[in-house]
Design an enzyme around this catalytic site. Structure first.
Site, mmCIF file in Angstrom:
data_model
loop_
_atom_site.group_PDB
_atom_site.id
_atom_site.type_symbol
_atom_site.label_atom_id
_atom_site.label_comp_id
_atom_site.label_asym_id
_atom_site.label_seq_id
_atom_site.Cartn_x
_atom_site.Cartn_y
_atom_site.Cartn_z
ATOM 1 N N SER A 88 -16.796 31.675 -4.951
ATOM 2 C CA SER A 88 -18.018 32.430 -5.197
ATOM 3 C C SER A 88 -18.125 33.645 -4.280
ATOM 4 O O SER A 88 -17.277 34.527 -4.312
ATOM 5 C CB SER A 88 -19.218 31.491 -5.057
ATOM 6 N N ASP B 246 -21.749 34.225 -11.009
ATOM 7 C CA ASP B 246 -22.878 33.388 -11.410
ATOM 8 C C ASP B 246 -24.178 33.894 -10.796
ATOM 9 O O ASP B 246 -25.246 33.351 -11.053
ATOM 10 C CB ASP B 246 -22.648 31.911 -11.070
ATOM 11 N N ASP C 185 -17.673 35.176 -8.371
ATOM 12 C CA ASP C 185 -17.487 34.443 -9.634
ATOM 13 C C ASP C 185 -18.579 34.751 -10.650
ATOM 14 O O ASP C 185 -18.632 34.138 -11.714
ATOM 15 C CB ASP C 185 -17.386 32.941 -9.393
ATOM 16 N N ASP D 172 -21.500 38.479 -7.611
ATOM 17 C CA ASP D 172 -20.650 37.940 -6.559
ATOM 18 C C ASP D 172 -19.273 37.655 -7.138
ATOM 19 O O ASP D 172 -18.977 38.026 -8.277
ATOM 20 C CB ASP D 172 -21.283 36.694 -5.937
#
Length: 448
Positions: free
Chosen positions: A102, A247, A245, A243
């Protein structure tokens, strides 16, 4: 929580804490616990990753674990975490695996596992997988051989399927909007600009050239200065930051001012309430959400349900109450009608749709919430439990809370993914918040 899983999967420095051996064991254990035994056809797991360099090594190890247990690895490549969650359901896979840390620095990596339908695992299921990894439970039967060994399949249509899915979030054309998107050199470097352009926006993409080493490096949702500068330079209507990833989604308005996850939730909650889409007139937020969010929602007649920090707890509350909107100040925004987990691209599309439908600037929309001064200090510690329970820390917290009374609050929270304790203070006066936060943080750092 267990010994391996934190609040968002298993994380650590790749090839040190999160080794290839551990990744293989996690893949095999997930295959044993989550694959549908006795179901017709072959068993399948969706597998994606972000672009950090260690992802290739860990992907290979997870594939070895999956296939050694007779599960086919449906490889979707570099895509956001919410894409893997969505595709797990779209492909009717047994489960999904995302390799990402992340927003963490490049040397870190992580493994997140989604159950059927792309839902995050509950604590009991994670504990069962850990028991298999650690040898506490042996698991069923012998390993397959011959044609029973799993295969590796590349899902050529994965990106297009995901983009068609997120397009549903834009219920109006965005032709008049100019948006800068900071992709953090991460998993959304291709998908986010494509999604926003497909909806009609004029997109200026920055930090969208991942090379395996530059993910989250001075960019993305944890470093907003490049986004602010680009929005001002291009005279854009807004900026969006994801960010590593994707999400998460944070925003800045045309003036470069931050619109955080709390403000985004307020904007979306008001839009959904107006459209009759806010189930039970309820918003789900965490204990970290600013008091200003609660005040804004109270004045709008919206109930706020509060959970522990972590999007998994927001998701649990959303599912338990059948609510339609929840999220975190950090930019994890969840709309169950559009996904089983937080999706930064969906959030960005929804936010821009609201701007177009109302004809309002992001600054005007965000003004529905007045943010109280909030100071957050991250204190690195050796032992989170010992530091949090120290008498000197308890005394400092009690004294700060007594001084604040009803005009603010203090929260002490061990990180679920890093060796630190977060000290958060809100007060009507920023100077008071800074002073009290510093006092408590000092107590934490010197606790024995």
């Amino acid at each position: 929580m267990g010994r391996l899983f934190g609040t968002d999967g298993v994380r650590g420095v790749a090839n040190r804490e999160l080794t290839a051996e551990l990744a293989l064991a996690l893949g095999a254990a997930a295959a044993r616990r989550l694959s549908r035994s006795g179901a017709p056809g072959r068993r399948v797991a969706v597998l994606g990753r972000d672009p950090r360099a260690s992802g290739e090594m860990l992907e290979a190890a997870v594939i070895a674990g999956l296939t050694s247990e007779g599960v086919d690895a449906l490889r979707v490549g570099v895509l956001p975490t919410p894409a893997v969650a969505y595709l797990t359901g779209a492909y009717d896979a047994d489960f999904g695996v995302m390799i990402s840390a992340s927003h963490n620095p490049m040397p870190d990596n992580g493994i997140k596992i989604f159950g059927p339908g792309g839902h995050k695992l509950d604590d009991d299921t994670e504990d069962q997988i850990e028991d298999l990894v650690l040898g506490v439970s042996r698991g069923p039967g012998l390993r397959p051989a011959g044609a029973g060994i799993g295969r590796v399949i590349d899902a050529e249509d994965a990106t297009e399927r995901y983009l068609r899915h997120v397009a549903k979030a834009a219920t109006a054309r965005l032709d008049d909007l100019a948006v800068v998107v900071d992709c953090a050199h991460g998993a959304a470097s291709s998908a986010a600009p494509r999604a926003y352009r497909a909806a009609g926006a004029r997109v200026i993409a920055i930090n969208a050239e991942p090379n395996g080493r530059n993910i989250n490096d001075g960019c993305g949702s944890t470093h907003l200065d490049p986004l602010r500068a680009a929005v001002l330079a291009h005279r854009a209507d807004l900026g969006l930051a994801h960010d590593g990833d994707a999400d998460r989604c944070l925003a800045v308005d045309a003036n470069g001012d931050l619109v955080d996850g709390d403000a985004i939730m307020v904007v979306l909650a008001l839009a959904m309430k107006e459209a009759g889409e806010l189930a039970c007139n309820t918003l789900v937020a965490t204990v970290m959400s600013n008091l200003g969010l609660h005040l804004a929602m109270r004045s709008a007649g919206v109930t706020v349900r509060t959970t522990a920090v972590g999007d998994r707890y927001v998701l649990e509350e959303l599912r338990a109450g059948d609510y339609s909107l929840g999220g975190e100040q950090s930019g994890h925004i969840v709309m169950p009608a559009l996904g089983s987990t937080g999706d930064g691209i969906v959030t960005g599309l929804r936010l821009m749709t609201r701007m177009v439908q109302t004809g309002s600037s992001l600054s005007d929309l965000a003004s529905a919430m007045r943010t109280l001064p909030q100071v957050l200090i991250n204190v690195e510690v050796v032992d989170k439990a010992t530091a949090a329970a120290a008498p000197s820390v308890r005394t400092a917290v009690e004294q700060a809370a007594a001084e604040l009374g009803d005009t603010g609050r203090i929260l002490l929270r061990p990180s679920g993914t890093e060796p630190m304790i977060r000290v958060m203070v809100e007060a009507a006066d920023e100077g008071v918040a800074q002073r009290l936060a510093a006092t408590v943080a000092d107590a934490v750092s010197t606790a024995r």
